[in-house]
Design an enzyme around this catalytic site. Structure first.
Site, short mmCIF file in Angstrom:
data_model
loop_
_atom_site.label_atom_id
_atom_site.label_comp_id
_atom_site.label_asym_id
_atom_site.label_seq_id
_atom_site.Cartn_x
_atom_site.Cartn_y
_atom_site.Cartn_z
N LEU A 118 32.08 19.22 11.08
CA LEU A 118 31.54 18.41 12.40
C LEU A 118 30.93 17.18 11.78
CD1 LEU A 118 30.62 21.63 14.43
CD2 LEU A 118 32.36 19.68 14.95
N ASP A 119 31.15 16.13 12.91
CA ASP A 119 30.17 15.00 12.23
C ASP A 119 28.61 15.23 12.35
OD1 ASP A 119 28.82 13.83 14.77
OD2 ASP A 119 30.98 14.07 15.40
N TYR A 120 27.80 14.61 11.55
CA TYR A 120 26.30 14.59 11.59
C TYR A 120 25.75 14.88 12.86
CZ TYR A 120 21.64 13.59 10.10
OH TYR A 120 20.26 13.68 9.32
#
Length: 294
Positions: free
Chosen positions: A157-159
């Protein structure tokens, strides 16, 4: 967690996993044709089986030990980072006995007798999807301090996104889940404004971009707030792409993204930063669900 998107429907995919039906056991044929015809054949077969007993492909052993995924384990082998009983092994397909052989990666002895672990974790916003970070940012390893086994993330998952992540030290099944196509993943997305159904119709055909394709099994407005809306999006292809960026491109300005479910595994009952243990059959059911999709 009783308000907003945190309701029962937010954790469910529209495609359900069917019950597992075990295949019938077929008795093995006996008779002269099923047996070696000569005493020498019997002896040769016995010696071969004895020599191969307990041996497995080296990349499989490394993956099960949680060193890396099977694909990355192959890279380690090709780079000459792996030794077996003091000898560098750089050829794929090499087998070893995890109980008898001393296997080292970059000079460190690995522990081959590792209890398999399967985990569902709620990744908070502001945490990177890896077990360490040279830049000093918060990472998944900080959330797994109570875990004895080393696990690897299954996907990412992105930041700035949050929600469900799967982790395991079973490299073989991790690779299969990562490569599984059409595996439903549910995202709750908070956007600015109040789009109507007709304004979301473009989602019906999915996104076709230079990076790949994103397709949706279902979509709609889950809840309208004063100046924002919660959308529920069920992605069945391309969830590895940056969903936030793709929605922003289409004029849906994203404020928050929460992945609430992958197949029939959800974050229900977990707070950000918490995790719970799963079983291998939970991962296997994800593969079954993926195989059902067209």
């Amino acid at each position: 967690m009783t308000k907003g998107p945190w309701k029962k429907s937010a954790y469910q995919t529209s495609v359900r996993v069917p019950p597992v039906v075990k295949p019938k056991t077929v008795a093995r044929t006996t008779g002269p044709s099923a047996q070696p015809t000569k005493a020498t054949d019997i002896e040769t077969t016995a010696r071969t089986r004895s020599a191969e007993s307990g041996k497995e492909r080296l990349q499989k052993i490394l993956a099960r030990a949680g060193i890396a995924s099977r694909r990355n384990a192959e890279i380690l082998i090709l780079e000459g980072a792996v030794t077996v009983n003091g000898r560098v092994v750089s050829e794929l397909g090499t087998k070893a006995d995890p109980e008898k052989d001393k296997i080292k990666v970059n000079g460190k002895l690995i522990f081959t007798e590792v209890e398999p672990s399967y985990i569902a974790l709620y990744k908070p916003k502001g945490v990177i999807s890896s077990l360490a970070d040279p830049e000093g940012r918060r990472h998944l390893g900080l959330l797994l301090k109570g875990l004895n086994e080393r696990v690897i993330p299954v996907g990412r998952l992105d930041y700035n996104s949050e929600g469900l992540m799967l982790l395991t030290n079973d490299g073989a099944i991790a690779d299969q889940v990562i490569k599984a196509r059409n595996l439903p993943k549910v995202y709750m997305v908070k956007i600015k404004g109040h789009p109507g159904r007709e304004e979301l119709e473009f989602l019906k055909n999915g996104f076709f971009t230079a990076e790949g394709v994103v397709r949706f099994a279902s979509f709609g407005v889950e809840q309208s707030l004063r100046s924002k809306s919660w959308l529920k999006l069920e992605v069945i292809e391309g969830s590895g792409l940056d969903l936030r960026e793709l929605l922003n491109r289409k004029g849906l300005l994203v404020d928050r993204i929460v992945r609430t479910a992958i197949g029939d595994i959800s974050i229900q009952g977990l707070e950000p930063g918490e995790y719970r243990l799963l079983k291998r059959k939970d991962f296997e059911r994800l593969l079954e669900l993926s195989a059902l999709q067209p």
